[in-house]
Motif scaffolding. Structure first.
Motif, PDB file in Angstrom:
ATOM      1  N   SER A 278       0.655  -1.113   0.202  1.00 49.78           N
ATOM      2  CA  SER A 278      -0.070   0.011  -0.072  1.00 49.78           C
ATOM      3  C   SER A 278       0.840   1.287  -0.215  1.00 49.78           C
ATOM      4  N   ILE A 279       0.631   2.246  -0.616  1.00 46.92           N
ATOM      5  CA  ILE A 279       0.817   3.603  -0.609  1.00 46.92           C
ATOM      6  C   ILE A 279       0.008   4.566  -0.077  1.00 46.92           C
ATOM      7  N   HIS A 280       0.188   5.285   0.902  1.00 50.32           N
ATOM      8  CA  HIS A 280      -0.503   6.301   1.591  1.00 50.32           C
ATOM      9  C   HIS A 280       0.324   7.504   2.435  1.00 50.32           C
ATOM     10  N   SER A 281      -0.148   8.473   2.751  1.00 51.03           N
ATOM     11  CA  SER A 281       0.357   9.591   3.357  1.00 51.03           C
ATOM     12  C   SER A 281       1.061   9.143   4.824  1.00 51.03           C
ATOM     13  N   ARG A 288       7.529   4.891  -0.135  1.00 51.21           N
ATOM     14  CA  ARG A 288       6.393   4.866  -1.297  1.00 51.21           C
ATOM     15  C   ARG A 288       7.296   4.863  -2.570  1.00 51.21           C
ATOM     16  N   GLU A 289       8.269   5.630  -2.652  1.00 48.89           N
ATOM     17  CA  GLU A 289       9.132   5.476  -4.109  1.00 48.89           C
ATOM     18  C   GLU A 289       9.619   3.967  -4.464  1.00 48.89           C
ATOM     19  N   GLN A 290       9.879   3.353  -3.560  1.00 46.06           N
ATOM     20  CA  GLN A 290      10.476   1.801  -3.534  1.00 46.06           C
ATOM     21  C   GLN A 290       9.443   1.139  -3.942  1.00 46.06           C
ATOM     22  N   ILE A 291       8.221   1.428  -3.223  1.00 45.53           N
ATOM     23  CA  ILE A 291       6.983   0.363  -3.436  1.00 45.53           C
ATOM     24  C   ILE A 291       6.320   0.669  -5.115  1.00 45.53           C
ATOM     25  N   THR A 293       8.218   1.677  -7.360  1.00 50.67           N
ATOM     26  CA  THR A 293       9.528   1.060  -8.420  1.00 50.67           C
ATOM     27  C   THR A 293       9.180  -0.439  -8.533  1.00 50.67           C
ATOM     28  N   GLN A 294       8.827  -1.088  -7.591  1.00 53.19           N
ATOM     29  CA  GLN A 294       8.582  -2.245  -7.390  1.00 53.19           C
ATOM     30  C   GLN A 294       7.192  -2.849  -8.344  1.00 53.19           C
ATOM     31  N   PHE A 295       6.194  -1.864  -8.164  1.00 49.26           N
ATOM     32  CA  PHE A 295       5.178  -2.035  -8.979  1.00 49.26           C
ATOM     33  C   PHE A 295       5.279  -2.011 -10.193  1.00 49.26           C
ATOM     34  N   LYS A 296       5.926  -0.814 -10.816  1.00 50.80           N
ATOM     35  CA  LYS A 296       6.236  -0.750 -12.126  1.00 50.80           C
ATOM     36  C   LYS A 296       7.053  -2.023 -12.807  1.00 50.80           C
ATOM     37  N   ALA A 297       7.964  -2.215 -11.842  1.00 54.88           N
ATOM     38  CA  ALA A 297       8.863  -3.356 -12.338  1.00 54.88           C
ATOM     39  C   ALA A 297       8.197  -5.081 -12.341  1.00 54.88           C
ATOM     40  N   GLY A 298       7.056  -4.955 -11.878  1.00 56.44           N
ATOM     41  CA  GLY A 298       6.094  -6.046 -11.671  1.00 56.44           C
ATOM     42  C   GLY A 298       6.489  -7.015 -10.522  1.00 56.44           C
ATOM     43  N   LYS A 299       7.204  -6.420  -9.650  1.00 61.98           N
ATOM     44  CA  LYS A 299       7.597  -7.342  -8.527  1.00 61.98           C
ATOM     45  C   LYS A 299       6.289  -7.276  -7.395  1.00 61.98           C
ATOM     46  N   VAL A 300       5.993  -6.077  -7.418  1.00 59.98           N
ATOM     47  CA  VAL A 300       4.461  -5.841  -6.468  1.00 59.98           C
ATOM     48  C   VAL A 300       3.410  -6.221  -7.498  1.00 59.98           C
ATOM     49  N   LYS A 301       2.646  -6.992  -7.294  1.00 62.02           N
ATOM     50  CA  LYS A 301       1.507  -7.297  -8.176  1.00 62.02           C
ATOM     51  C   LYS A 301       0.397  -6.597  -7.844  1.00 62.02           C
ATOM     52  N   PHE A 302       0.077  -6.502  -6.447  1.00 59.28           N
ATOM     53  CA  PHE A 302      -1.407  -5.490  -6.118  1.00 59.28           C
ATOM     54  C   PHE A 302      -1.028  -4.445  -5.206  1.00 59.28           C
ATOM     55  N   ILE A 313       1.585   7.602 -10.706  1.00 56.26           N
ATOM     56  CA  ILE A 313       1.847   6.201 -11.313  1.00 56.26           C
ATOM     57  C   ILE A 313       1.637   6.239 -12.629  1.00 56.26           C
ATOM     58  N   ASP A 314       2.639   5.848 -13.646  1.00 57.70           N
ATOM     59  CA  ASP A 314       2.375   6.188 -15.117  1.00 57.70           C
ATOM     60  C   ASP A 314       3.157   4.769 -15.757  1.00 57.70           C
ATOM     61  N   ILE A 315       2.039   3.854 -15.887  1.00 59.49           N
ATOM     62  CA  ILE A 315       2.582   2.496 -16.423  1.00 59.49           C
ATOM     63  C   ILE A 315       1.864   2.499 -17.809  1.00 59.49           C
TER      64      ILE A 315
END
Length: 401
Positions: A278-281, A288-291, A293-302, A313-315
């Motif tokens: 999750s990302i939030h305030s 947040r930046e690490q997560i 990056t992982q989401f854009k790379a497909g390492k985090v699926k959800f 978020i721009d994918i």
């Protein structure tokens, strides 16, 4: 039409060709020539329509030696172009795009935002930076410390102006505008051009501006399969888990209203064997930046995200977004689903709708101009049914007496 028709310099054309850009989008086709000609521009364009390139490419062209015929030496603590963005994530994303487009152009750029130590940012500004992408609060803080000056500014951009107003940045924006030189080119981009955005445009733009518009429904929903599920509130997390497993979803960006709700949903998914982040305030900028990056790379699926944290978020190949909580505003819905179905790809947008979301649903469908397809699952019978929407329904607080 190709990008070569814009008379962009060869280094810019080389960079965007390497990035896979072939034909300009509708907003790029309209905005780039106008900006290159020196006009002030007010543009209505959703994220996902290529709006960043529509102002970044002409700015890079105008500031480069290929346009001026000679390389300009920056004075210390000066900047030549300023782009204001509503969030840190968006500022980072826009600057990354500028760096990619300007790979072969001798111009410098940086992102300035809060939540991190300002010393490194001040150090970079000492030598001057051609293009700065900044959030309003940190920019003002550095200006007050005399870490940067605006007397050599040539181009001023307000990106996602409607969001900045929604987030309460109007006072900061006004203070920034007061510091800028009168002679400058002004560009304003917004998902919608409301009365408040027009009032902001009047303060920021002194010259006659050309107004451009790309209809959001055509720009964001043409290739997006939209459907909704009526569900009782208590069954939302179970329904989401069911869809992820039964439909074998590989990735999804899941929008939720609160940071507490985001943390709770991640925990519920984990208990059902589904890893999510999750990302939030409530999370640090570094996390947040690490997560992201992982989401854009497909390492985090959800990824479960509050609406504000999800900005930036721009994918291009994001296949699916889920409105776990239906937004209050129709334009927020359009912006969210615009996260998928980009760059010519198809996408899917799923919304969970409870009975107390009826008014919001009516407003969204009225904005879209069509009823969103409904689906039901026998495993999740609904105790509180949601009526079929009426397209011309107007929420009570918006009705005239």
């Amino acid at each position: 039409m190709s990008f070569s028709m814009f008379t962009l310099c060869d280094p810019l054309l080389k960079a965007i060709t390497e990035l896979g850009y072939t034909q300009p989008t509708a907003i790029q086709e309209k905005a780039i020539p106008s900006i290159l000609s020196g006009q002030d521009v007010i543009a209505a364009a959703q994220t996902g329509t290529g709006k960043t390139a529509s102002f970044a490419l002409p700015i890079l062209q105008k500031l480069s030696a290929y346009q001026t015929g000679k390389e300009r030496k920056l004075r210390g603590k000066r900047i030549r172009a300023l782009i204001l963005a509503p969030t840190r994530e968006l500022a980072v994303q826009v600057e990354a795009s500028i760096s990619a487009y300007g790979k072969y152009v001798e111009l410098s750029s940086m992102a300035i935002y809060g939540g991190v130590d300002s010393d490194e940012q001040k150090q970079r500004l000492i030598w001057g930076v051609d293009i700065v992408v900044a959030t309003p609060g940190r920019l003002l803080d550095l200006a007050h410390q005399r870490a940067l000056h605006f007397d050599e500014l040539e181009v001023f951009v307000l990106d996602e102006a409607d969001r900045m107003l929604d987030m309460g940045f109007i006072d900061d924006i006004n203070k920034i505008i007061e510091r800028l030189p009168v002679q400058r080119q002004n560009l304003l981009f917004s998902a919608t051009i409301s009365d408040d955005v027009r009032a902001l445009a009047r303060r920021a733009i002194h010259n006659d501006a050309i107004e451009l518009a790309i209809k959001p429904d055509k720009a964001t929903s043409a290739k997006i399969d939209q459907w909704l599920v009526t569900v009782d509130k208590g069954n939302k997390s179970a329904l989401l888990s069911y869809l992820i497993k039964e439909r074998q979803w590989q990735q999804a960006l899941i929008f939720i209203e609160t940071k507490h709700g985001a943390a709770k949903l991640v925990s519920q998914l984990e208990k059902r064997g589904i890893h999510a982040e999750s990302i939030h305030s409530g999370r640090t900028q570094a996390v947040r930046e690490q997560i992201l990056t992982q989401f854009k790379a497909g390492k985090v699926k959800f990824l479960v995200a509050t609406a504000i944290a999800a900005r930036g978020i721009d994918i291009n190949d994001l296949s699916r977004v889920v409105n776990y909580d239906l937004p209050d505003q129709p334009d927020d819905y359009i912006h969210r689903i615009g996260r998928t179905g980009r760059a010519g790809a198809s996408g899917e947008a799923i919304s969970f709708v409870a009975k107390d979301n009826f008014r919001n649903l009516c407003a969204i469908e009225s904005r879209l101009g069509h009823i969103i397809e409904r689906k039901a699952f026998d495993e999740f019978p609904v105790k509180k049914t949601v009526p079929v929407s009426i397209l011309n329904y107007v929420p009570k607080h918006q009705r005239s007496n």
